[in-house]
Design a protein around this motif. Structure first.
Motif, PDB file in Angstrom:
ATOM      1  N   SER A  32       0.746  -0.723   0.042  1.00 54.50           N
ATOM      2  CA  SER A  32       0.238   0.044   0.083  1.00 54.50           C
ATOM      3  C   SER A  32       0.681   1.387   0.193  1.00 54.50           C
ATOM      4  CB  SER A  32      -0.674   0.027   0.975  1.00 54.50           C
ATOM      5  OG  SER A  32      -1.822  -1.084   0.998  1.00 54.50           O
ATOM      6  N   THR A  67     -10.463  -0.580  -2.282  1.00 50.83           N
ATOM      7  CA  THR A  67      -9.365   0.004  -2.766  1.00 50.83           C
ATOM      8  C   THR A  67      -9.346  -0.931  -4.144  1.00 50.83           C
ATOM      9  OG1 THR A  67      -8.555  -1.024  -0.786  1.00 50.83           O
ATOM     10  CG2 THR A  67      -7.301  -1.689  -2.647  1.00 50.83           C
ATOM     11  N   LEU A 116      -9.199   5.932  -1.078  1.00 48.52           N
ATOM     12  CA  LEU A 116      -7.469   4.783  -0.812  1.00 48.52           C
ATOM     13  C   LEU A 116      -7.567   5.508   1.411  1.00 48.52           C
ATOM     14  CD1 LEU A 116      -4.930   5.080  -2.840  1.00 48.52           C
ATOM     15  CD2 LEU A 116      -5.719   2.605  -1.389  1.00 48.52           C
ATOM     16  N   SER A 140      -9.994   3.566   3.398  1.00 50.24           N
ATOM     17  CA  SER A 140      -9.504   1.948   3.852  1.00 50.24           C
ATOM     18  C   SER A 140      -8.798   1.636   4.422  1.00 50.24           C
ATOM     19  CB  SER A 140      -8.887   1.446   2.389  1.00 50.24           C
ATOM     20  OG  SER A 140      -8.049   1.917   2.060  1.00 50.24           O
ATOM     21  N   ARG A 152      -8.144  -1.023   8.348  1.00 53.81           N
ATOM     22  CA  ARG A 152      -6.459  -1.851   8.202  1.00 53.81           C
ATOM     23  C   ARG A 152      -5.924  -1.808   9.568  1.00 53.81           C
ATOM     24  NH1 ARG A 152      -2.062   1.267   4.996  1.00 53.81           N
ATOM     25  NH2 ARG A 152      -2.001   2.268   7.032  1.00 53.81           N
ATOM     26  N   LEU A 209      -1.069  -2.423  -5.912  1.00 52.48           N
ATOM     27  CA  LEU A 209      -2.469  -2.130  -5.064  1.00 52.48           C
ATOM     28  C   LEU A 209      -3.300  -3.887  -4.807  1.00 52.48           C
ATOM     29  CD1 LEU A 209      -4.431   1.439  -5.121  1.00 52.48           C
ATOM     30  CD2 LEU A 209      -3.337   0.347  -3.096  1.00 52.48           C
ATOM     31  N   LEU A 257      -4.528  -5.664  -1.583  1.00 55.19           N
ATOM     32  CA  LEU A 257      -5.333  -6.590  -1.642  1.00 55.19           C
ATOM     33  C   LEU A 257      -5.660  -8.258  -1.490  1.00 55.19           C
ATOM     34  CD1 LEU A 257      -8.379  -5.252  -3.621  1.00 55.19           C
ATOM     35  CD2 LEU A 257      -7.659  -4.683  -0.648  1.00 55.19           C
TER      36      LEU A 257
END
Length: 409
Positions: free
Chosen positions: A228, A291, A322, A325, A329, A384, A388
């Motif tokens: 990321s 994402t 982004l 997210s 995370r 990216l 994931l």
């Protein structure tokens, strides 16, 4: 020695905790970017090369990344509060001491000391937040923590530039460094409300710290954070150049795309915090959708010629997705960390962020040099997508381990 009685619960207490931790996090990020605006002044005053000037930032960031994991072990063993106080004070005083630097070598030495202080922030902050904040507000607490750090990054260059013009670079560094002292005093005065993470009763069967960090879910989370960060670094470093080379986008417009992306990424963390608290059961689904949308926006920028007025909007939407997210995370990582080991887990995994930022710019720059600017944003999108895969695998593995541990308990 008796433990402190637990402070009263409530949103007011949580707000005070977040304010204390967030202010220290703001300073941590602020100090990381307060040196580059002074490079031209130092080049003239010290006769330093650009490589020597860049080394100051590299030493501060590298020391921080290198020490986060061992500091995380100490935080878990001895408690986070003394490290938070000592680290914040060392970080602040090192920056203020740069005001008396006789040469670039002194800046290097003090940058290392500041990096040592800075290395405590992530492991100590997350250990305290996990132990102090009500679980129903954990997502918003993590979101505000990230937001204050991003705010420090955003404000450091203009604030230092203005202060250096008004009082000279030495006065500017002395002032911003000494601002950390009242923050340390506030943490000391309010330290009673800062509780460490809960530690389970030892049974002799707990995995060692090394086993925890080398376990499959934690290594996958490290890869998730690393990839990321690599993608984000690629966008920040080259989106202006790529848009200019692909579509002839003026620098002013392309800069607005980057600004829109950064604004969206910062604001999105707050949205993600609210969602993380409201949707605890399907955080990975939320991360995947957001994402995936960000990947689509990045590919649109790199593959489709758009009207100039739409470009900043696409950048804003991609950054917002982004940013939103990121908080889920962090919450997923907290949930995957074994009880009492949050400091070392966050210290280790978050070291992937500066590492990822250091990896990407050179190879992407080579792509542009070789005449392939059109590959840059698709590579970012691919990074990216890989992140994931790591996130999904890490979450599934962590869940299966928790489920297997329940009958054993």
């Amino acid at each position: 020695m008796t433990a402190d009685p637990p402070p009263p619960e409530g949103t007011g207490r949580d707000a005070r905790i977040i304010a204390l931790i967030g202010t220290g996090h703001f300073l941590s990020h602020f100090y990381m970017l307060c040196l580059p605006p002074l490079f031209l002044i130092w080049r003239e005053e010290f006769g330093a090369s650009y490589a020597e000037l860049g080394l100051a930032v590299a030493l501060m960031a590298g020391t921080t990344a290198l020490l986060q994991t061992p500091v995380g072990f100490w935080v878990d063993r001895y408690g986070a509060r003394p490290f938070l106080v000592g680290g914040t004070l060392l970080m602040a005083l090192s920056v203020s001491a740069m005001a008396a630097a006789p040469g670039i070598w002194a800046i290097w030495l003090l940058a290392v000391l500041s990096g040592i202080g800075n290395s405590v922030i992530h492991p100590a902050d997350y250990a305290i937040l996990a132990g102090s904040i009500d679980k129903s507000r954990m997502g918003r607490a993590f979101a505000l923590h990230t937001f204050t750090g991003n705010l420090g990054f955003a404000l450091a260059p203009p604030v230092i530039a203005v202060l250096a013009a008004a009082m000279g670079w030495r006065g500017a560094l002395l002032l911003v460094g000494l601002l950390g002292v009242p923050v340390v005093l506030a943490i000391l005065v309010q330290s009673r409300i800062l509780r460490d993470q809960a530690k389970p009763r030892k049974t002799g069967e707990e995995p060692s710290g090394r086993e925890v960090l080398l376990s499959r879910p934690i290594l996958l989370f490290f890869a998730f954070f690393l990839l990321s960060s690599m993608a984000g670094s690629g966008i920040q470093a080259f989106v202006i150049t790529v848009l200019g080379k692909l579509w002839g986008t003026p620098v002013a417009v392309a800069s607005m795309v980057l600004t829109g992306y950064m604004v969206g990424a910062t604001a999105g963390t707050l949205v993600g915090g609210w969602v993380a608290d409201a949707t605890k059961r399907n955080l990975i689904g939320f991360v995947v959708v957001l994402t995936g949308f960000a990947i689509a926006m990045i590919l649109v920028l790199g593959l489709l010629p758009l009207p100039e007025f739409l470009l900043p909007v696409v950048g804003l939407l991609g950054g917002l997705a982004l940013g939103a997210s990121r908080t889920p995370r962090d919450v997923m990582l907290k949930d995957a960390a074994p009880p009492g080991q949050i400091g070392k887990v966050f210290g280790f995994v978050s070291a992937g962020l500066p590492l990822g930022g250091a990896i990407t710019p050179v190879p992407l720059g080579f792509l542009i040099d070789m005449g392939y600017p059109g590959l840059v944003l698709p590579v970012v999108a691919a990074l990216l997508a890989l992140s994931l895969l790591c996130a999904g695998s890490a979450q599934a593995d962590a869940r299966s381990r928790r489920a297997a541990a329940v009958p054993a308990e």
